[in-house]
Design a protein around this motif. Structure first.
Motif, mmCIF file in Angstrom:
data_model
loop_
_atom_site.group_PDB
_atom_site.id
_atom_site.type_symbol
_atom_site.label_atom_id
_atom_site.label_comp_id
_atom_site.label_asym_id
_atom_site.label_seq_id
_atom_site.Cartn_x
_atom_site.Cartn_y
_atom_site.Cartn_z
ATOM 1 N N LYS A 176 1.464 -6.967 4.000
ATOM 2 C CA LYS A 176 0.500 -6.526 2.980
ATOM 3 C C LYS A 176 1.194 -5.713 1.903
ATOM 4 O O LYS A 176 0.892 -5.859 0.722
ATOM 5 C CB LYS A 176 -0.593 -5.687 3.644
ATOM 6 C CG LYS A 176 -1.609 -6.541 4.344
ATOM 7 C CD LYS A 176 -2.897 -5.791 4.536
ATOM 8 C CE LYS A 176 -3.980 -6.775 4.869
ATOM 9 N NZ LYS A 176 -5.242 -6.151 5.174
ATOM 10 N N LEU A 177 2.111 -4.863 2.345
ATOM 11 C CA LEU A 177 2.855 -4.042 1.389
ATOM 12 C C LEU A 177 3.611 -4.944 0.424
ATOM 13 O O LEU A 177 3.625 -4.730 -0.787
ATOM 14 C CB LEU A 177 3.814 -3.136 2.158
ATOM 15 C CG LEU A 177 4.637 -2.182 1.326
ATOM 16 C CD1 LEU A 177 3.726 -1.175 0.648
ATOM 17 C CD2 LEU A 177 5.647 -1.462 2.196
ATOM 18 N N LYS A 193 1.213 -5.014 8.350
ATOM 19 C CA LYS A 193 1.331 -3.919 7.380
ATOM 20 C C LYS A 193 2.459 -4.193 6.395
ATOM 21 O O LYS A 193 2.315 -3.970 5.209
ATOM 22 C CB LYS A 193 1.611 -2.599 8.115
ATOM 23 C CG LYS A 193 0.385 -2.018 8.743
ATOM 24 C CD LYS A 193 0.699 -0.646 9.294
ATOM 25 C CE LYS A 193 -0.507 -0.143 10.062
ATOM 26 N NZ LYS A 193 -0.365 1.218 10.512
ATOM 27 N N GLN A 230 -6.727 2.686 -7.027
ATOM 28 C CA GLN A 230 -6.853 1.822 -5.844
ATOM 29 C C GLN A 230 -5.826 2.142 -4.761
ATOM 30 O O GLN A 230 -5.998 1.755 -3.620
ATOM 31 C CB GLN A 230 -6.651 0.354 -6.241
ATOM 32 C CG GLN A 230 -7.502 -0.098 -7.379
ATOM 33 C CD GLN A 230 -8.804 -0.656 -6.896
ATOM 34 O OE1 GLN A 230 -8.904 -1.101 -5.767
ATOM 35 N NE2 GLN A 230 -9.815 -0.615 -7.726
ATOM 36 N N VAL A 231 -4.743 2.803 -5.150
ATOM 37 C CA VAL A 231 -3.689 3.048 -4.155
ATOM 38 C C VAL A 231 -3.797 4.452 -3.582
ATOM 39 O O VAL A 231 -4.223 5.381 -4.274
ATOM 40 C CB VAL A 231 -2.258 2.880 -4.728
ATOM 41 C CG1 VAL A 231 -1.651 1.610 -4.282
ATOM 42 C CG2 VAL A 231 -2.209 3.001 -6.214
ATOM 43 N N ARG A 232 -3.357 4.552 -2.327
ATOM 44 C CA ARG A 232 -3.409 5.866 -1.696
ATOM 45 C C ARG A 232 -2.009 6.397 -1.396
ATOM 46 O O ARG A 232 -1.831 7.587 -1.260
ATOM 47 C CB ARG A 232 -4.238 5.784 -0.416
ATOM 48 C CG ARG A 232 -5.632 6.379 -0.623
ATOM 49 C CD ARG A 232 -6.494 6.070 0.560
ATOM 50 N NE ARG A 232 -6.844 4.671 0.601
ATOM 51 C CZ ARG A 232 -7.009 3.973 1.704
ATOM 52 N NH1 ARG A 232 -6.838 4.526 2.868
ATOM 53 N NH2 ARG A 232 -7.356 2.703 1.652
ATOM 54 N N GLY A 255 -3.559 -9.245 0.231
ATOM 55 C CA GLY A 255 -3.088 -7.868 0.140
ATOM 56 C C GLY A 255 -4.259 -6.899 0.126
ATOM 57 O O GLY A 255 -5.393 -7.286 0.405
ATOM 58 N N SER A 256 -3.994 -5.641 -0.233
ATOM 59 C CA SER A 256 -5.109 -4.695 -0.241
ATOM 60 C C SER A 256 -5.955 -4.825 -1.513
ATOM 61 O O SER A 256 -7.062 -4.313 -1.563
ATOM 62 C CB SER A 256 -4.607 -3.267 -0.038
ATOM 63 O OG SER A 256 -3.497 -3.026 -0.839
ATOM 64 N N PHE A 257 -5.440 -5.522 -2.525
ATOM 65 C CA PHE A 257 -6.250 -5.843 -3.697
ATOM 66 C C PHE A 257 -6.805 -7.255 -3.527
ATOM 67 O O PHE A 257 -6.055 -8.146 -3.150
ATOM 68 C CB PHE A 257 -5.402 -5.861 -4.975
ATOM 69 C CG PHE A 257 -4.817 -4.544 -5.351
ATOM 70 C CD1 PHE A 257 -5.507 -3.686 -6.178
ATOM 71 C CD2 PHE A 257 -3.568 -4.187 -4.886
ATOM 72 C CE1 PHE A 257 -4.952 -2.468 -6.530
ATOM 73 C CE2 PHE A 257 -3.011 -2.967 -5.239
ATOM 74 C CZ PHE A 257 -3.704 -2.106 -6.053
ATOM 75 N N SER A 258 -8.096 -7.425 -3.836
ATOM 76 C CA SER A 258 -8.606 -8.798 -3.789
ATOM 77 C C SER A 258 -8.206 -9.499 -5.088
ATOM 78 O O SER A 258 -7.899 -8.836 -6.086
ATOM 79 C CB SER A 258 -10.118 -8.797 -3.629
ATOM 80 O OG SER A 258 -10.712 -8.397 -4.831
ATOM 81 N N ASP A 310 1.217 -6.719 -1.992
ATOM 82 C CA ASP A 310 0.750 -5.776 -3.016
ATOM 83 C C ASP A 310 1.814 -5.559 -4.080
ATOM 84 O O ASP A 310 1.533 -5.603 -5.278
ATOM 85 C CB ASP A 310 0.403 -4.425 -2.379
ATOM 86 C CG ASP A 310 -0.923 -4.485 -1.654
ATOM 87 O OD1 ASP A 310 -1.660 -5.461 -1.863
ATOM 88 O OD2 ASP A 310 -1.205 -3.566 -0.864
#
Lengths: 352, 85
Positions: A211-212, A208, A268-270, A242-245, A215
């Protein structure tokens, strides 16, 4: 119960508490604001009264002025990171060590650049930060090598050797190590993800935080590219995982309008703090302000996550990151003061 | 072989058995609460050592925090004493 009786939990609690205490001893915002109004000797004296005392005292005889501050900060960072690596237990040590490998990349690239430009080994040594796997002895050995090729050759067996070997001819030809640096960092993040997903306990939480970070880096880089008006293929420059491809990032970078671009990211972000930060960025023009804002959000989010998982790799990562930025802040302050920049201008560059 | 189901119990035997049960109860009260405080103190203790390693000034405070779960074992001891006397 099994976890408790294995004795692992107590080690985690011990290490994480130490990190939390250390984090509480970092320089607070008010002190940065006070330092903005100080001169360089005053800043040196000020940090000589904090955690950097032993380094300032030790190096005070051989360096002075800005070099003293720079050296003391680098030494302190390296010492601190090596110390943390010694005290964290089991799996946490594994994750911390793989995280700290970024300093190896930084050091090796610095040595290669220095060798390329014929910088004296003694001068090069001053800017190295032996915080990673390559310690002072290993770096000294690299410094004695004659040419970049020999340096790369000496690194045979390291994780990043294949990338170095592949990229060196191109770098030597163009005289720029930028592409090699990008590739090394991409390899580093890919390796971090591989380590986190290997199935070692606590890997998911570690993932996590990685990934942060990926991003944040990617979004920062997109903003940087926009600021530089670069509209070419950015797939090469983005970090996958990351959470974006990477394809998505490429699409985002193609958006002409700045507001449209920010809206597209926001869709795209939550995470609420990131959304707020992106909204605040809308009004900011300077790229360094955007970067600082995004970094601050990353640190805050990591901190929040570390409270959700209090005895995991996260409190350690939070401390490592915050320490890194503290050193970067102090360096920026000292350099800025040396160059005679006013306090208000410097403030925009500090991650507080 | 003695058949306990039908054997005649004397008053002394019943009193002795009750005394034994009390002793077992008292033992369990102290023993189990001791284990419980041990588990509770384990986590607090390791955090306390960590905090003290970084900052010696907090030693007095964390020592106090570490022994707070001792109250559990004191309750157990009180229950055991009540049982026995």
């Amino acid at each position: 119960m099994a976890e408790i009786s294995s004795g692992l939990a107590t080690n985690y609690i011990y290490a994480c508490t130490r990190m939390r205490v250390r984090r509480s001893l970092l320089i607070p915002r008010e002190d940065y604001l006070r330092m903005l109004n100080m001169s360089l000797p005053e800043i040196t004296r000020f940090i000589g009264e904090t955690n950097y005392r032993s380094e300032i005292d030790e190096l005070g005889t051989s360096f002075s002025g800005i070099n003293l501050v720079e050296e003391a900060l680098s030494w302190n960072l390296a010492k601190e990171y090596q110390n943390i690596l010694e005290l964290v237990p089991g799996e946490l040590k594994y994750f911390t060590a793989s995280y700290l490998r970024r300093w190896d990349i930084q050091n090796v690239i610095t040595i290669l650049r220095g060798k390329m430009q014929g910088v004296q080994p003694g001068k090069l040594k001053e800017v190295l930060i032996p915080a990673g796997r390559l310690d002072k002895v290993a770096l000294d050995r690299l410094l004695t090598e004659e040419s970049p090729e020999r340096v790369v050759e000496a690194l045979k067996g390291e994780r990043f050797y294949p990338v170095l070997e592949k990229e060196l001819p191109r770098a030597m030809e163009t005289g720029s190590f930028a592409h090699m640096e990008n590739e090394l960092y991409k390899g580093y993040y890919a390796r971090l993800i591989a380590d986190a997903t290997e199935g070692i306990k606590g890997g998911k939480i570690f993932l996590k935080s990685i990934k942060l970070e990926i991003d944040t880096r990617n979004i920062q880089n997109l903003f940087r590219l926009r600021a530089g008006h670069i509209r070419e293929d950015v797939r090469e420059l983005m970090i996958p995982g990351g959470s974006f491809s990477v394809e998505e990032l490429q699409r985002l970078s193609g958006l002409e309008d700045r507001d449209e671009f920010i809206d597209a990211i926001k869709r795209q972000v939550r995470a609420v703090p990131l959304l707020n930060a992106l909204e605040a960025i809308r009004g900011k023009g300077a790229i360094h302000e955007i970067e600082v804002a995004l970094t601050r959000v990353q640190l805050d989010q990591m901190e929040r996550m570390s409270k959700r998982y209090p005895f995991s790799s996260l409190p350690i990562m939070v401390y490592l990151e915050e320490k890194k930025y503290e050193v970067a802040n102090l360096r920026a302050l000292a350099r800025g003061k040396e160059a005679g920049l006013p306090g208000e201008r410097l403030q925009g560059y500090l991650v507080m | 072989m003695v058949d306990f189901g039908t054997a005649e119990l004397t008053l002394e035997m019943i009193q002795a058995s009750q005394l034994g049960m009390k002793a077992i109860g008292a033992g369990l009260a102290v023993g189990l609460t001791g284990i419980a405080s041990g588990i509770a103190e384990m986590a607090i203790g390791s955090a306390a050592v960590g905090a003290t390693a970084e900052n010696r000034d907090v030693f007095g405070l964390v020592l106090l925090l570490t022994v707070i779960p001792e109250t559990i074992v004191i309750f157990g001891l009180v229950v055991a004493l009540l049982l026995l006397f």
